[in-house]
Design a protein around this motif. Sequence first.
Motif, short mmCIF file in Angstrom:
data_model
loop_
_atom_site.label_atom_id
_atom_site.label_comp_id
_atom_site.label_asym_id
_atom_site.label_seq_id
_atom_site.Cartn_x
_atom_site.Cartn_y
_atom_site.Cartn_z
N MET A 152 -12.63 114.54 -13.39
CA MET A 152 -11.73 113.39 -13.28
C MET A 152 -10.56 113.73 -12.37
O MET A 152 -10.15 112.93 -11.52
CB MET A 152 -11.22 112.98 -14.66
CG MET A 152 -10.25 111.80 -14.63
SD MET A 152 -9.72 111.25 -16.26
CE MET A 152 -11.21 110.41 -16.78
N HIS A 153 -10.01 114.96 -12.51
CA HIS A 153 -8.92 115.38 -11.64
C HIS A 153 -9.39 115.53 -10.19
O HIS A 153 -8.57 115.50 -9.27
CB HIS A 153 -8.32 116.69 -12.13
CG HIS A 153 -7.31 116.50 -13.22
ND1 HIS A 153 -6.06 115.99 -13.00
CD2 HIS A 153 -7.39 116.75 -14.56
CE1 HIS A 153 -5.39 115.93 -14.13
NE2 HIS A 153 -6.18 116.37 -15.10
N PRO A 203 -14.58 108.71 -11.25
CA PRO A 203 -14.24 107.34 -11.64
C PRO A 203 -13.49 107.29 -12.96
O PRO A 203 -13.58 108.20 -13.78
CB PRO A 203 -15.61 106.65 -11.74
CG PRO A 203 -16.59 107.75 -11.91
CD PRO A 203 -16.04 108.93 -11.19
N ALA A 204 -12.74 106.20 -13.15
CA ALA A 204 -11.98 106.03 -14.38
C ALA A 204 -12.92 105.96 -15.58
O ALA A 204 -14.04 105.45 -15.49
CB ALA A 204 -11.13 104.77 -14.30
N VAL A 205 -12.44 106.49 -16.70
CA VAL A 205 -13.21 106.44 -17.95
C VAL A 205 -12.64 105.32 -18.80
O VAL A 205 -11.45 105.31 -19.11
CB VAL A 205 -13.13 107.79 -18.70
CG1 VAL A 205 -13.82 107.69 -20.05
CG2 VAL A 205 -13.75 108.90 -17.85
N THR A 206 -13.50 104.38 -19.18
CA THR A 206 -13.08 103.24 -19.99
C THR A 206 -13.59 103.41 -21.41
O THR A 206 -14.81 103.59 -21.60
CB THR A 206 -13.64 101.93 -19.40
OG1 THR A 206 -13.22 101.82 -18.03
CG2 THR A 206 -13.12 100.73 -20.19
N TYR A 219 -20.07 112.38 -14.51
CA TYR A 219 -19.62 113.19 -15.64
C TYR A 219 -20.77 113.76 -16.48
O TYR A 219 -20.56 114.70 -17.23
CB TYR A 219 -18.70 112.37 -16.54
CG TYR A 219 -17.44 111.89 -15.84
CD1 TYR A 219 -16.55 112.81 -15.29
CD2 TYR A 219 -17.15 110.54 -15.71
CE1 TYR A 219 -15.41 112.39 -14.63
CE2 TYR A 219 -16.01 110.11 -15.06
CZ TYR A 219 -15.14 111.04 -14.52
OH TYR A 219 -14.01 110.62 -13.86
N LEU A 248 -0.86 113.51 -18.85
CA LEU A 248 -2.04 113.14 -18.06
C LEU A 248 -1.92 113.52 -16.59
O LEU A 248 -2.88 113.36 -15.84
CB LEU A 248 -2.29 111.63 -18.18
CG LEU A 248 -2.52 111.12 -19.61
CD1 LEU A 248 -2.69 109.61 -19.61
CD2 LEU A 248 -3.72 111.81 -20.24
N SER A 249 -0.78 114.00 -16.18
CA SER A 249 -0.57 114.35 -14.78
C SER A 249 0.52 115.39 -14.68
O SER A 249 1.40 115.48 -15.54
CB SER A 249 -0.17 113.10 -13.98
OG SER A 249 0.21 113.42 -12.66
N ASP A 299 3.70 110.27 -13.22
CA ASP A 299 2.82 109.11 -13.13
C ASP A 299 1.44 109.49 -13.65
O ASP A 299 0.75 110.30 -13.02
CB ASP A 299 2.73 108.66 -11.67
CG ASP A 299 1.85 107.43 -11.48
OD1 ASP A 299 1.16 107.04 -12.44
OD2 ASP A 299 1.85 106.87 -10.37
N SER A 313 -1.36 108.24 -13.52
CA SER A 313 -2.51 107.91 -12.67
C SER A 313 -2.74 108.95 -11.57
O SER A 313 -3.79 108.95 -10.92
CB SER A 313 -2.33 106.53 -12.04
OG SER A 313 -1.27 106.54 -11.10
N LYS A 344 -3.74 112.40 -10.30
CA LYS A 344 -4.52 113.53 -10.80
C LYS A 344 -4.43 114.73 -9.86
O LYS A 344 -3.76 114.70 -8.84
CB LYS A 344 -5.98 113.11 -10.99
CG LYS A 344 -6.17 111.88 -11.87
CD LYS A 344 -5.59 112.08 -13.26
CE LYS A 344 -5.80 110.86 -14.13
NZ LYS A 344 -5.12 110.97 -15.44
#
Length: 259
Positions: free
Chosen positions: A30-31, A35-38, A47, A193-194, A198, A200, A202
Amino acid sequence: MEKFFNIKCRASGDVPNAVVLVSTVRALKMHGGGPAVTPGAPLAPQYTEENLDLLRKGLPNILKHVSNAVKYGIPAVVAINHRETDTEAELELLRQACKNSGAFDAVVSKHWSQGGEGAINLAKAVVAATSQPSNFKFLYELNRPIKEKIEIISREMYGAAGVSYSEIAEKKIKQYEEQGYGNLPICMAKTPLSLTADPSVKGAPTGFIIPVRDMSISVGAQFIIPFTGEITRMPGLPTRPAIYDIDLNIETGEIEGLF
């Protein structure tokens, strides 16, 4: 296992003997730009299938954390939490990258599927790390100005180029120093998360600015809290925790008192 850890891995006095960093192949993908995980949606194939290129792109994040840990003068062990979709090539790439960057060891741990048996190698690595000489040192001296301590953390731990302060943050910093609290340590309130403020963003970016929008102080606990970005603190517990009003209705099988 519990006794093993209690006896062998206890820190001596107030000085820690080692740092244990937890990482996963999936998180680093992810980093790396995955793609975003929903929540509730199936995971993207990036993944669940081998993707060494995506993992390589995400490695700078864990390597920054390893670098941060060794700055304190103590050995760092990376615990690689194994998932069934991880491939041997991915695990070996991550393990070698961590060791090459200065980690004392990087060990794949399968405790999620094997219980204590799956974490024995990790436990042995932590014991070996804690047996090394400790050259522990703090990141900054407490007698430095509040702003200087915040900026050292932002620069050294996050990779920021600088810090910006809101008007209210400036006012509170001045107030705390005038009241004699300037020598307290700093506890940054920032998204996990970062490395930036922010969530978002990564990877392991550099050159960004950490925005301090407000400040707080815990005089009893003795630390100063800068609030960065949109982070909020967890609410305190009520005098009567909600658990006292939650029960199982044995006639209907319904849980009552949740709402």
